[in-house]
Design a protein around this motif. Structure first.
Motif, PDB file in Angstrom:
ATOM      1  N   GLY A   4      39.641  48.345  39.349  1.00 32.09           N
ATOM      2  CA  GLY A   4      39.830  47.031  39.950  1.00 32.09           C
ATOM      3  C   GLY A   4      41.074  46.912  40.813  1.00 32.09           C
ATOM      4  O   GLY A   4      41.438  45.810  41.232  1.00 32.09           O
ATOM      5  N   PHE A   5      41.710  48.034  41.121  1.00 29.18           N
ATOM      6  CA  PHE A   5      42.885  47.948  42.008  1.00 29.18           C
ATOM      7  C   PHE A   5      42.474  47.469  43.404  1.00 29.18           C
ATOM      8  O   PHE A   5      43.260  46.881  44.125  1.00 29.18           O
ATOM      9  CB  PHE A   5      43.590  49.313  42.102  1.00 29.18           C
ATOM     10  N   ASN A   6      41.199  47.756  43.761  1.00 30.36           N
ATOM     11  CA  ASN A   6      40.711  47.310  45.073  1.00 30.36           C
ATOM     12  C   ASN A   6      40.737  45.781  45.179  1.00 30.36           C
ATOM     13  O   ASN A   6      40.968  45.231  46.263  1.00 30.36           O
ATOM     14  CB  ASN A   6      39.301  47.861  45.320  1.00 30.36           C
ATOM     15  N   VAL A   7      40.513  45.124  44.050  1.00 31.32           N
ATOM     16  CA  VAL A   7      40.535  43.652  44.062  1.00 31.32           C
ATOM     17  C   VAL A   7      41.957  43.164  44.372  1.00 31.32           C
ATOM     18  O   VAL A   7      42.170  42.280  45.213  1.00 31.32           O
ATOM     19  CB  VAL A   7      40.056  43.086  42.707  1.00 31.32           C
ATOM     20  N   ILE A   8      42.925  43.784  43.695  1.00 33.05           N
ATOM     21  CA  ILE A   8      44.330  43.403  43.911  1.00 33.05           C
ATOM     22  C   ILE A   8      44.691  43.644  45.395  1.00 33.05           C
ATOM     23  O   ILE A   8      45.320  42.794  46.036  1.00 33.05           O
ATOM     24  CB  ILE A   8      45.264  44.285  43.043  1.00 33.05           C
ATOM     25  N   ASP A   9      44.283  44.796  45.911  1.00 29.06           N
ATOM     26  CA  ASP A   9      44.618  45.126  47.300  1.00 29.06           C
ATOM     27  C   ASP A   9      43.996  44.131  48.277  1.00 29.06           C
ATOM     28  O   ASP A   9      44.623  43.739  49.261  1.00 29.06           O
ATOM     29  CB  ASP A   9      44.125  46.553  47.650  1.00 29.06           C
ATOM     30  N   ALA A  10      42.750  43.738  47.994  1.00 31.45           N
ATOM     31  CA  ALA A  10      42.079  42.802  48.897  1.00 31.45           C
ATOM     32  C   ALA A  10      42.769  41.435  48.887  1.00 31.45           C
ATOM     33  O   ALA A  10      42.976  40.818  49.933  1.00 31.45           O
ATOM     34  CB  ALA A  10      40.612  42.650  48.493  1.00 31.45           C
ATOM     35  N   VAL A  11      43.161  40.990  47.697  1.00 30.36           N
ATOM     36  CA  VAL A  11      43.861  39.693  47.605  1.00 30.36           C
ATOM     37  C   VAL A  11      45.194  39.802  48.340  1.00 30.36           C
ATOM     38  O   VAL A  11      45.586  38.919  49.118  1.00 30.36           O
ATOM     39  CB  VAL A  11      44.085  39.295  46.123  1.00 30.36           C
ATOM     40  N   LYS A  12      45.883  40.911  48.112  1.00 32.12           N
ATOM     41  CA  LYS A  12      47.190  41.089  48.740  1.00 32.12           C
ATOM     42  C   LYS A  12      47.067  41.071  50.261  1.00 32.12           C
ATOM     43  O   LYS A  12      47.834  40.391  50.952  1.00 32.12           O
ATOM     44  CB  LYS A  12      47.798  42.430  48.279  1.00 32.12           C
ATOM     45  N   SER A  13      46.087  41.798  50.788  1.00 32.77           N
ATOM     46  CA  SER A  13      46.037  41.860  52.250  1.00 32.77           C
ATOM     47  C   SER A  13      45.657  40.507  52.839  1.00 32.77           C
ATOM     48  O   SER A  13      46.171  40.106  53.877  1.00 32.77           O
ATOM     49  CB  SER A  13      45.174  43.023  52.732  1.00 32.77           C
ATOM     50  N   SER A  64      54.047  38.224  45.176  1.00 32.24           N
ATOM     51  CA  SER A  64      54.241  39.612  44.722  1.00 32.24           C
ATOM     52  C   SER A  64      52.940  40.197  44.174  1.00 32.24           C
ATOM     53  O   SER A  64      52.031  39.466  43.769  1.00 32.24           O
ATOM     54  CB  SER A  64      55.293  39.648  43.618  1.00 32.24           C
ATOM     55  N   CYS A  65      52.909  41.514  44.137  1.00 32.42           N
ATOM     56  CA  CYS A  65      51.748  42.210  43.556  1.00 32.42           C
ATOM     57  C   CYS A  65      51.669  41.930  42.059  1.00 32.42           C
ATOM     58  O   CYS A  65      50.570  41.857  41.488  1.00 32.42           O
ATOM     59  CB  CYS A  65      51.872  43.710  43.813  1.00 32.42           C
ATOM     60  N   SER A  66      52.820  41.785  41.409  1.00 35.61           N
ATOM     61  CA  SER A  66      52.792  41.507  39.967  1.00 35.61           C
ATOM     62  C   SER A  66      52.211  40.120  39.691  1.00 35.61           C
ATOM     63  O   SER A  66      51.475  39.944  38.706  1.00 35.61           O
ATOM     64  CB  SER A  66      54.186  41.660  39.351  1.00 35.61           C
ATOM     65  N   ASP A  67      52.482  39.158  40.557  1.00 30.55           N
ATOM     66  CA  ASP A  67      51.847  37.845  40.389  1.00 30.55           C
ATOM     67  C   ASP A  67      50.339  37.946  40.627  1.00 30.55           C
ATOM     68  O   ASP A  67      49.544  37.332  39.904  1.00 30.55           O
ATOM     69  CB  ASP A  67      52.442  36.815  41.366  1.00 30.55           C
ATOM     70  N   ILE A  68      49.965  38.701  41.642  1.00 24.94           N
ATOM     71  CA  ILE A  68      48.528  38.838  41.933  1.00 24.94           C
ATOM     72  C   ILE A  68      47.812  39.470  40.737  1.00 24.94           C
ATOM     73  O   ILE A  68      46.737  39.030  40.326  1.00 24.94           O
ATOM     74  CB  ILE A  68      48.298  39.667  43.219  1.00 24.94           C
ATOM     75  N   LEU A  69      48.440  40.470  40.145  1.00 25.31           N
ATOM     76  CA  LEU A  69      47.860  41.131  38.966  1.00 25.31           C
ATOM     77  C   LEU A  69      47.602  40.117  37.844  1.00 25.31           C
ATOM     78  O   LEU A  69      46.535  40.094  37.221  1.00 25.31           O
ATOM     79  CB  LEU A  69      48.844  42.206  38.503  1.00 25.31           C
ATOM     80  N   ALA A  70      48.583  39.270  37.601  1.00 22.25           N
ATOM     81  CA  ALA A  70      48.456  38.263  36.536  1.00 22.25           C
ATOM     82  C   ALA A  70      47.379  37.227  36.881  1.00 22.25           C
ATOM     83  O   ALA A  70      46.607  36.802  36.011  1.00 22.25           O
ATOM     84  CB  ALA A  70      49.804  37.574  36.305  1.00 22.25           C
ATOM     85  N   LEU A  71      47.323  36.831  38.151  1.00 24.00           N
ATOM     86  CA  LEU A  71      46.351  35.816  38.567  1.00 24.00           C
ATOM     87  C   LEU A  71      44.922  36.364  38.536  1.00 24.00           C
ATOM     88  O   LEU A  71      43.991  35.686  38.091  1.00 24.00           O
ATOM     89  CB  LEU A  71      46.686  35.319  39.981  1.00 24.00           C
ATOM     90  N   VAL A  72      44.771  37.601  38.993  1.00 22.58           N
ATOM     91  CA  VAL A  72      43.438  38.213  38.993  1.00 22.58           C
ATOM     92  C   VAL A  72      42.948  38.411  37.557  1.00 22.58           C
ATOM     93  O   VAL A  72      41.771  38.204  37.255  1.00 22.58           O
ATOM     94  CB  VAL A  72      43.440  39.547  39.788  1.00 22.58           C
TER      95      VAL A  72
END
Ligand code: HEM
Length: 280
Positions: free
Chosen positions: A55-64, A75-83
């Motif tokens: 599921g890292f692709n999900v994090i990357d898509a949200v980030k971009s 931050s990526c750490s916030d995205i991780l928690a939100l996802v």
């Protein structure tokens, strides 16, 4: 962004809460699990316990998507928690408010994940110590283990329980013998790629079945069965099993928020990564 559209592939739901757990237990919730290895450094992501994370692709898509709208803010750490929250919600789990403002770490070391993540072979004493070392309570251990209501586990990780528990070709006596027999049909000795559902029948929905399973001595890993070896965790398991998970949803949200505070970087610490797999 419609997160649902991003979850594709086999068992898309399942790894996100685990990703957050594996991130927060190593160097705190700083997105270190998202960093890729470099020529000079093997990162957490490539440590054996993290090789099955997905599921890292999900994090990357949200980030971009976020970087296009508001660069350098989330931050990526916030995205991780939100996802993780959204993934649980999508499959019938609770909603909780995710405090944000974490910054991303710049260090990720494979050996730290290899040696410090709780092991599926761990007993209750070790599990309690590892949770306590991060500031989490015995109750949090019982609650967050309920994350195993979803997802799968590899047969290799239970092969000792099924076939050679004390080195005499025996089966783990803490496992229900009828369940052990069922598992043996699926997990043949030496079978490394086969996976089994941790919550058979509803491994894609977030419910309280996990506790009924553990209470019946059908927890998949030794670390699941271990919850019956301590008075507090055992009481929690039995209570949720008896009351159809009356407080589990609420408890899970609260424990996830608590876990999300482990070792966070704030202020001028760390950075807001531009891409989650590499430091700026
Ligand atoms: C208490 C200590 C824990 C141990 C020892 C542990 C261990 C494991 C292991 C060995 C697997 C299977 C890996 C595989 O074979 O691919 C797994 C899967 C999983 N764990 Fe845990 N875990 C723990 C706590 C947690 C927590 C706190 C969460 C989330 C809140 C969590 C969420 C998950 C999920 C969702 C999966 C399924 C992933 C998938 O289907 O790909 N676990 N865990």
């Amino acid at each position: 962004m419609a997160i649902q559209k991003l979850f594709v592939g086999p068992n898309p739901c399942c790894s996100s809460a685990k990703n957050a757990f594996h991130d927060c237990f190593i160097r705190g919730c700083d997105g270190s699990v998202l960093l890729s290895s470099t020529k000079k450094n093997q990162a957490e992501k490539d440590a054996i316990p993290n090789q099955t994370l997905r599921g890292f692709n999900v994090i990357d898509a949200v980030k971009s998507a976020l970087e296009k709208k508001c660069p350098g803010v989330v931050s990526c750490s916030d995205i991780l928690a939100l996802v993780a929250r959204d993934a649980v919600l999508m499959i019938g789990g609770p909603h909780w408010d995710v405090p944000t403002g974490r910054r991303d770490g710049r260090v990720s070391i494979a050996n730290e994940a290899l040696f410090n993540l709780p092991s599926p072979f761990a007993n209750i004493t070790v599990l309690k110590q590892q949770f306590s070392a991060t500031g989490l309570s015995v109750k949090d251990l019982a609650v967050l283990s309920g994350g195993h209501t979803i997802g799968i586990g590899h047969c290799t990780l239970i092969s000792n329980r099924l076939y050679n528990f004390t080195g005499k070709g025996d089966t783990d006596p803490s496992l229900d013998p009828r369940y052990a027999a069922q598992l043996k049909k699926k997990c043949k000795p030496g079978n490394s790629n086969t996976v089994v559902e941790m919550d058979p029948g509803s491994f894609k929905s977030f419910d309280e079945d996990y506790y009924t399973i553990v209470a019946k001595r059908r927890g998949l890993f030794q670390s699941d069965s271990a919850l019956l070896d301590d008075a507090e965790t055992r009481d929690y398991v039995r209570f949720q099993s008896r009351t159809q998970g009356s407080t589990f949803a609420q408890d899970f949200g609260e424990s996830m928020v608590k876990m999300g505070y482990i070792g966070v970087l704030t202020g001028k610490q760390g950075e807001i990564r531009k891409r989650c797999a590499v430091v700026n």
